[in-house]
Design a protein around this motif. Structure first.
Motif, mmCIF file in Angstrom:
data_model
loop_
_atom_site.group_PDB
_atom_site.id
_atom_site.type_symbol
_atom_site.label_atom_id
_atom_site.label_comp_id
_atom_site.label_asym_id
_atom_site.label_seq_id
_atom_site.Cartn_x
_atom_site.Cartn_y
_atom_site.Cartn_z
ATOM 1 N N UNK A 144 0.811 -1.218 0.000
ATOM 2 C CA UNK A 144 0.000 0.000 0.000
ATOM 3 C C UNK A 144 0.844 1.269 0.000
ATOM 4 N N UNK A 145 2.182 1.123 0.068
ATOM 5 C CA UNK A 145 3.053 2.304 0.034
ATOM 6 C C UNK A 145 2.979 2.961 -1.347
ATOM 7 N N UNK A 146 2.869 4.278 -1.376
ATOM 8 C CA UNK A 146 2.710 5.036 -2.624
ATOM 9 C C UNK A 146 4.041 5.648 -3.020
ATOM 10 N N UNK A 147 4.595 5.300 -4.202
ATOM 11 C CA UNK A 147 5.869 5.899 -4.640
ATOM 12 C C UNK A 147 5.777 7.416 -4.691
ATOM 13 N N UNK A 148 6.833 8.043 -4.216
ATOM 14 C CA UNK A 148 6.884 9.498 -4.187
ATOM 15 C C UNK A 148 6.497 10.087 -2.855
ATOM 16 N N UNK A 149 5.814 9.304 -1.997
ATOM 17 C CA UNK A 149 5.429 9.813 -0.674
ATOM 18 C C UNK A 149 6.665 9.950 0.200
ATOM 19 N N UNK A 150 6.700 11.014 1.000
ATOM 20 C CA UNK A 150 7.800 11.171 1.951
ATOM 21 C C UNK A 150 7.754 10.017 2.951
ATOM 22 N N UNK A 151 8.901 9.424 3.240
ATOM 23 C CA UNK A 151 8.925 8.285 4.157
ATOM 24 C C UNK A 151 8.434 8.682 5.541
ATOM 25 N N UNK A 152 8.684 9.932 5.929
ATOM 26 C CA UNK A 152 8.219 10.387 7.241
ATOM 27 C C UNK A 152 6.697 10.331 7.329
ATOM 28 N N UNK A 153 6.011 10.642 6.211
ATOM 29 C CA UNK A 153 4.551 10.587 6.227
ATOM 30 C C UNK A 153 4.050 9.149 6.270
ATOM 31 N N UNK A 154 4.828 8.211 5.692
ATOM 32 C CA UNK A 154 4.370 6.831 5.625
ATOM 33 C C UNK A 154 4.788 6.020 6.857
#
Length: 818
Positions: A144-154
Motif C-alpha cells: 500500500x506504500x505510494x511511490x513518491x510519498x515522503x517516508x516520514x509521512x508513511x
C-alpha cells in the motif's frame, strides 16, 4: 511498554500533541518516561518502486536498479540480495542523512561512482534508517506504500515509553493505554473485532487439552486452526511490531506477539503435527525432567514447574517459553493456539529458579505479564482475536468452538461506591454525572441509584482487563486520577488533640544518627541480605551459625539474612577504599540483624548501630609537616567515640576486656550497662586475618557494634541540667598510681571522675618499665579540685585526696607511687 501513537489511533481518536498526551497520562498515574520520534530526520528519503533490475557491467555481485519515485526514475547501484522488480522500497536521494551500518554515525549521502557506474541515491536497509539492526538486505515496504510519498509521512511515528506499575498489567497493551486516553479525552474506544468464520469440524476441550494442574492454571483456552501457510507477516504488522521493539519472525509467531501487544494476553502456537497424541497435557513437571526451550537452553525441571506437554514429554514451560520440539516451522500446517491464565506466583518462581532472561531482562514478554496477575476473563478475548487473524492472514480454517477449561468459573466482579465514601476519601464529591461518566469512559459497566439529599450509589462491573479494582476506594481513585488530582481542593486536616509521641526506638535511632554525624562520621545503608561467605568471615564466635536463607534468592550476594552488621559495613569500607582512596574513614550504619531462634521459628529482629574507624587520625597539614605520616586511629579513638555517643543518649556504661573471633586479642572490650552489668555491645580492632579476607587495605581498623534495643532499656530519661561555671579557682593535682597490670584503667578513672569535688580528671600517662615493680603499671592522672561554693584550701584538698586514695586502694588495689 513502547506505545506507537500511529497504532494507538486505530483504537481511539485524539489530537493532543505527544508532549501534552504524555503529560496527561503521567498525571493520571501512567508515567511516560520518554518520547521517541521516528522519521524526524528523514529529509530527502522517499517511498520508491523498483521499476527494473539489471546486471552491473563490471561487478557480478552488484545490480543496477531503476527506482520510480512517482515523479522521476533514478538509476542506483544495489548489492542487496533480496532486491526484486516491483518491490516498494525506501529510496534516499543524495543529501539524505543516513546511519552508517558499521560505525553507527550519521552521514550525508552523496552521489558516487561505483565500479564505473554513477549511483544517484541508495535503496535503504533498516539499519541505515535507524529502524533496526538488520543490514542483510533492503527494507521492503507493504504494497500500500505510494511511490513518491515522503517516508516520514508513511513510516514516521512517535513512540511513548510508558512505565507500567505492577498493579496495572492492562497497560502492557495498546488497548489498555487506549482506554486511558479515551477517559482523558472523552472519545470512545474502538474494540478490534474477534468474529471469524469457523468452518472446520466441531471440537471439544478433550480434543485439544488435558488440564491436570488446575491449581496452577485457573483457566486454559485453546483453538485449532488447520491448513495454514507459514510465511512473512503483512508489512503493516511487521512495522507495528518493530515500533514496539519486537522482531518479526513469521506470520504465525507475529500474530501471537501482535495480539499480546494489542490485548495484553500472551499466546503460544504449537505445531500439532509435532505433538505426540495431537493434544496438549498441562501438568506439573516430574523430578529432573529435561526441557530445551526456544532460546536453546536446556533446563532440568522439578515438580514446582508447570509444563505444557504431549504424551512423550514437555513441549513448553507454562506461561514462559515454548520448547524447541514443538516450534512452528515453514512446514507447519495445523496449529493448536494456547491462551491461558497461569498462576502469577508460580510463574515468577519458575523464572527466577531457572534464571530465564531475554535481551538482558529477567523473564520473557509473556512471563512479565503473567507475573502481574492477568485477569482470568482475558484468555478467550486474545484467543478469538488471534484465531481471526490466523484465518484471515494465514489462510487457515478454524475449528468450530474453542476449548475452555475453567474449573473455578465465576461471574465478573462488581464494586459498589457511595457518595458518602467519596467525600470521606477525597474531601469532595465530583457529582453523580461526572463520576459515572468517568467510570464508563474507562470501560466499566455502571448502574446508579439516587438517594435522599443528593446522595447516590454507583455499582460498577469491572471490565475484563482490570485486575486492580476490588473495593470502593479503587473506584474513587479512578475518578480522582481522571478528573485530575489538581481538581481536588486542598484543606488542612483538623487537629486531633493527640500529642505526637514518637516510638522510643525510633527516637533513639535518630539521636544516635545525629550524635555520630556531629562527631564526624558518615552513615551508610546496605541490604540486609548477604552471602554466606561474608557471614562466615565476620560473624562473632558466640553468634548463631544457622542464619535464615532466602529460598528464592535474587542473586548469590543476597541469599541470607545477616545476623550482624559487621560484614555489611566492612564490605562497604573495602568498596570505598578501592573507589575513593581517602586517608581516613569514619563510617556507621543503623540497621537490622536477624538472630535465628531455631528451625521452626522466625528470627528475632534486632536493631544495631555498627561503626568503623580506619586510617589517619587527622589529615595531613603544613602545621605538622607534609612529610610527616599522620597517626592511625586505634582502639582508644573508637572508645572515646563510643563514650561520647553513650553520654549523648544517656546510657551509662563500663568496659571490660573480652575476646571476639574477628577482633584482635588484647584490643577488644565488651560494653556493659553500668546499672545491671548487661552487655550491650562490643568494640575492638579488627583482626588482620579478617582484614585480609575482606581485601581491606588499611593496616588497622577499629569496629564497634551496639545493640540499640538493649541500650534503650538502660537509657535514662533525664534532661541535661545546666551547671554554672564556678566563680572560685580550682586546684590542679597530679596523681601517679601503681595498679596490677591486669587492672583496667577505666575502673580507676571512673572512681576518680565521680569523686566529690573532682571537677575534671584525665589519664595522661600509662607506664611499665624501670622503677615500676614487675606485674604492675603506673597510671598518671591530672585532676582539678574545685568547689562551686568557695575556694578550696590546700589542707582541704589534701584530706579529700587521702580519702580518694583510700577508696582506690579498697576497690582497685591502687596505691600512690612513691
Amino acid at each position: 511498554m513502547r506505545v506507537s501513537l500511529t497504532w494507538l489511533r486505530e483504537y481511539v481518536d485524539f489530537d493532543l500533541a505527544p508532549e501534552e498526551l504524555a503529560h496527561r497520562l503521567t498525571m493520571a498515574g501512567l508515567e511516560v518516561s520518554g518520547i521517541e520520534r521516528i522519521g524526524g530526520e528523514w529529509d530527502n528519503i522517499l517511498v520508491g518502486s523498483v521499476a527494473r533490475l539489471g546486471p552491473h557491467p563490471n561487478a557480478d555481485r552488484l545490480r543496477l536498479a531503476t527506482v520510480d519515485t512517482g515523479a522521476e526514475q533514478v538509476e542506483v547501484v544495489c548489492g542487496a540480495p533480496n532486491v526484486a522488480p516491483g518491490q516498494k522500497i525506501v529510496f534516499a536521494r543524495a543529501g539524505a542523512r543516513l546511519t552508517h551500518p558499521e560505525t553507527g554515525e550519521r552521514e550525508t549521502l552523496k552521489a558516487a561512482r561505483i565500479r564505473g557506474v554513477v549511483s544517484n541515491g541508495m535503496i535503504c536497509s533498516e539499519r541505515e534508517l535507524g529502524l533496526g539492526d538488520d543490514h542483510d538486505g533492503i527494507l521492503v515496504l507493504p504494497d500500500d506504500a505510494v511511490p513518491g510519498a515522503a517516508l516520514e509521512d508513511y513510516l514516521g511515528d512517535v513512540i511513548l515509553d510508558v512505565e507500567v506499575t505492577a498493579n496495572r498489567p492492562d497497560c502492557l497493551s495498546m488497548l489498555g493505554v487506549a482506554w486511558e486516553v479515551a477517559a482523558l479525552t472523552g472519545n470512545p474506544v474502538r474494540m478490534p473485532s474477534t468474529e471469524y468464520a469457523a468452518e472446520g469440524d466441531p471440537i471439544t476441550t478433550a480434543d485439544l487439552v488435558d488440564l491436570r494442574a488446575p491449581e496452577l492454571v485457573p483457566r486454559y483456552t485453546s483453538a485449532l486452526v488447520t491448513g495454514i501457510t507459514v510465511g512473512p507477516a503483512p508489512g503493516w504488522m511487521q512495522l507495528r511490531l518493530q515500533a514496539a521493539g519486537v522482531r518479526p519472525i513469521s506470520n504465525v509467531v507475529d500474530i501471537t506477539n501482535y495480539v499480546m501487544l494489542e490485548t495484553g494476553q500472551p499466546l503460544h502456537a504449537f505445531d500439532r503435527a509435532a505433538l505426540a497424541g495431537g493434544r496438549l497435557i498441562v501438568r506439573r513437571a516430574t523430578t529432573d525432567e529435561p526441557l530445551t526451550t526456544l532460546d536453546g537452553r536446556a533446563h532440568t525441571l522439578s515438580t514446582e514447574d508447570l509444563v505444557i506437554a504431549d504424551e512423550n514429554g514437555p513441549v513448553g514451560l507454562g506461561g514462559i517459553m515454548g520448547g524447541e520440539n514443538s516450534e512452528v516451522s515453514d512446514s507447519t500446517r495445523d496449529i493448536i493456539l494456547e491462551s491461558a491464565s497461569f498462576d502469577f506466583a508460580n510463574t515468577r518462581r519458575t523464572v527466577q529458579r531457572h534464571r530465564i532472561e531475554v535481551g538482558g531482562k529477567r523473564g520473557t514478554e509473556a512471563s512479565q505479564r503473567f507475573e502481574r496477575n492477568l485477569p482470568i476473563t482475558l484468555p478467550p478475548v486474545g484467543l478469538r482475536r488471534a484465531a481471526k487473524m490466523l484465518v484471515e492472514l494465514c489462510g487457515g480454517v478454524a475449528a468450530q468452538g474453542i476449548a475452555d477449561d475453567w474449573p473455578g468459573r465465576h461471574e465478573p466482579a462488581t464494586v459498589t461506591m457511595t457518595s458518602e465514601r467519596m467525600r470521606n476519601v477525597l474531601g469532595m464529591d465530583p457529582g453523580l454525572e461526572t463520576s459515572a461518566r468517568t467510570l464508563r469512559s474507562l470501560g466499566f459497566d455502571v448502574s446508579v441509584a439516587d438517594g435522599p439529599d443528593g446522595a447516590y450509589t454507583i455499582t460498577a462491573t469491572v471490565p475484563p482487563w482490570r485486575t486492580d479494582i476490588g473495593i470502593a476506594d479503587d473506584l474513587i481513585e479512578e475518578v480522582a486520577r481522571i478528573i485530575g488530582y489538581d481538581a481536588i481542593p486542598v484543606t488542612l486536616l483538623p487537629p486531633t488533640g493527640e500529642p505526637d509521641v514518637p516510638d522510643p526506638l525510633t527516637r533513639l535511632k535518630d539521636d544516635v544518627r545525629d550524635a555520630l554525624a556531629r562527631l564526624g562520621n558518615q552513615e551508610t545503608i546496605s541490604y540486609p541480605l548477604v552471602p554466606m561467605e561474608l557471614l562466615r568471615t565476620t560473624i562473632p564466635g558466640d553468634a548463631p551459625q544457622d542464619p535464615l536463607r532466602v529460598w528464592n534468592r535474587m542473586s548469590p550476594d543476597q541469599e541470607y539474612l545477616r545476623t550482624t552488621l559487621r560484614g555489611s559495613l566492612l564490605r562497604t569500607l573495602a568498596t570505598n577504599e578501592r573507589g575513593i582512596g581517602r586517608e581516613s574513614y569514619r563510617l556507621f550504619e543503623i540497621g537490622q540483624a536477624y538472630l535465628p531462634r531455631g528451625p521452626r521459628h522466625q528470627p528475632e529482629e534486632r536493631t544495631y548501630v555498627c561503626g568503623v574507624l580506619a586510617g589517619a587520625r587527622a589529615a595531613r597539614s603544613w602545621i605538622g609537616g607534609n612529610a610527616a605520616a599522620p597517626d592511625e586511629m586505634d582502639f582508644f579513638d573508637a572508645k572515646g567515640l563510643v563514650e561520647s555517643l553513650l553520654e549523648t543518649i544517656n546510657v551509662r556504661a563500663r568496659y571490660e576486656a573480652a575476646d571476639d573471633r574477628i577482633l584482635a586479642h588484647g584490643r577488644t572490650a565488651r560494653i556493659l550497662a553500668e546499672d545491671e552489668n548487661r552487655p550491650i555491645g562490643v568494640l575492638g580492632e579488627v583482626h588482620p586475618d579478617t582484614l585480609a579476607a575482606l581485601d581491606i587495605r588499611a593496616s588497622r581498623v577499629v569496629l564497634y557494634e551496639i545493640d540499640l534495643q538493649a541500650a534503650l532499656s538502660h537509657r535514662e530519661e533525664r534532661d541535661r541540667a545546666w551547671q554554672p561555671v564556678s566563680r572560685y579557682p580550682g586546684l590542679r593535682r597530679e596523681l601517679a598510681l601503681l595498679v596490677d597490670e591486669t587492672s583496667p584503667a577505666g575502673a580507676v578513672a571512673d572512681i576518680i571522675r565521680n569523686f566529690p569535688s573532682v571537677m575534671t580528671s584525665a589519664l595522661v600517662d600509662v607506664y611499665q618499665g624501670p622503677q615500676v615493680p614487675d606485674g604492675q603499671k603506673s597510671l598518671a592522672f591530672s585532676l582539678v579540685w574545685q568547689s562551686p561554693m568557695r575556694t578550696l584550701t590546700d589542707h582541704e584538698v589534701d584530706v579529700a585526696q587521702a580519702q580518694l586514695l583510700d577508696k582506690l586502694r579498697r576497690e582497685t588495689g591502687a596505691v600512690l607511687r612513691s
